[in-house]
Write an enzyme that holds these catalytic residues in place. Structure first.
Site, PDB file in Angstrom:
ATOM      1  N   ARG A  34       0.825  -1.209   0.000  1.00 16.21           N
ATOM      2  CA  ARG A  34       0.000   0.000   0.000  1.00 16.21           C
ATOM      3  C   ARG A  34       0.855   1.253   0.000  1.00 16.21           C
ATOM      4  NH1 ARG A  34      -3.903  -1.178   5.013  1.00 16.21           N
ATOM      5  NH2 ARG A  34      -1.905  -1.967   5.785  1.00 16.21           N
ATOM      6  N   LYS A  87       8.504 -15.543   8.852  1.00 14.04           N
ATOM      7  CA  LYS A  87       8.147 -16.117  10.144  1.00 14.04           C
ATOM      8  C   LYS A  87       7.297 -15.130  10.942  1.00 14.04           C
ATOM      9  CE  LYS A  87      10.688 -13.563  13.016  1.00 14.04           C
ATOM     10  NZ  LYS A  87      10.233 -12.881  14.244  1.00 14.04           N
TER      11      LYS A  87
END
Length: 307
Positions: A34, A87
């Site tokens: 974005r 992760k």
């Protein structure tokens, strides 16, 4: 191979982009974010549009926070793309199992990465521990959240893991180097009264040899961070420091030099191999320990945290 990088924040710019750029296996063909972008690389703000307009990009690397990751990964897999996950691989274990099932059904690769497992001294520690009789394992992971996640409120929101965001790095190393499986048997989690995730934690684990295994996490550590794993065995002493970057055995430094430099270059090299073979690699052992801590841990309310 062409790859799209989704979520252009600090970790993407500091680690993923250089690893991809320097890799002989990859070409960064698009970004989705974005706000962020990478110079000279086609940038999209809409993920579905990228998938529709760039069918030539067969691999997607997701650098998003845990909560939105499942939705993006599921859309990529349904579109027949191979997926690489930062992760932790998801916000819940159920999400991760679902993604693995989707990937196998679509016959695409899925890689749950644990970057700390790729630290230089992890292989040496694993090799030394493979035949040792352990007596004590002490994991100390302390850092300043204001330095490592400045102003990032998502880490303190439900699904953000709190201090287990760095703590899961320690657990990823621990589950890689220990020859025997362990499981959590007690924990105390310190929650700021104005936050949804813990800022400190103490955990204790069951070990089949009877070794004392503890994990101490703190996100309010001033000064330099401490990322260490100390092991006392009948046969000697091991100390891993700097998050796996330094290893001493009985006081002598380990001198082994890994063949490929850097945690993220190693991750992307492994992802290339997985794509070539169509393999799913989604080890959830580190995340299982975190889930157990949230389930079993005693909750303690502490002072509010403000940036």
């Amino acid at each position: 191979m062409q790859i799209a990088l989704v979520g252009i924040g600090k970790i993407a710019l500091d680690q993923h982009v250089p690893a991809i750029t320097d890799s002989p296996d990859w070409e960064l063909a698009a970004t989705v974010s974005r706000q962020g972008s990478v110079g000279g690389v086609p940038a999209f703000t809409d993920f579905d549009r990228m998938l529709a307009e760039r069918p030539d990009i067969r691999v997607v690397s997701l650098c998003l926070p845990p909560v939105p990751r499942f939705d993006y990964a599921a859309r990529a897999i349904r579109a027949g793309r191979h997926v690489m996950l930062e992760k932790p691989p998801g916000a819940t274990l159920s999400e991760c199992h679902a993604l693995a099932d989707m990937a196998r059904a679509q016959r695409v690769s899925l890689y749950a990465t644990w970057h700390s497992r790729q630290a230089d001294k992890v292989p040496g520690a694993k090799a030394w521990l493979k035949d040792k009789n352990l007596r004590r394992v002490t994991i100390t992971w302390k850092e300043d959240v204001r330095q490592w996640h400045p102003g990032q409120d998502w880490v303190f929101e439900a699904g953000g893991l709190g201090v287990f965001d760095p703590g899961i790095n320690a657990l990823s190393i621990l589950t890689e180097i220990l020859p025997d499986p362990i499981h959590l048997c007690a924990a105390e989690l310190h929650f700021p009264e104005n936050r949804e995730t813990p800022i400190a934690a103490n955990c204790r684990f069951y070990h089949p040899q009877g070794a004392e295994v503890t994990l101490d996490l703190d996100w309010l550590e001033p000064g330099s961070p401490t990322w260490s794993i100390e092991v006392v065995a009948e046969e000697g002493h091991m100390l891993m420091e700097n998050g796996g970057g330094k290893l001493t055995i009985d006081g002598a430094p380990d001198k082994c030099v890994p063949g490929l430099s850097g945690e993220y270059p190693r991750l992307y090299s492994q992802m290339a191999d997985l794509v070539k073979t169509g393999t799913v690699d989604i080890d959830l052992a580190p995340m299982r320990h975190v889930a157990d801590a949230f389930t079993l841990g005693k909750r303690v309310t502490v002072a509010p945290f403000e940036w």
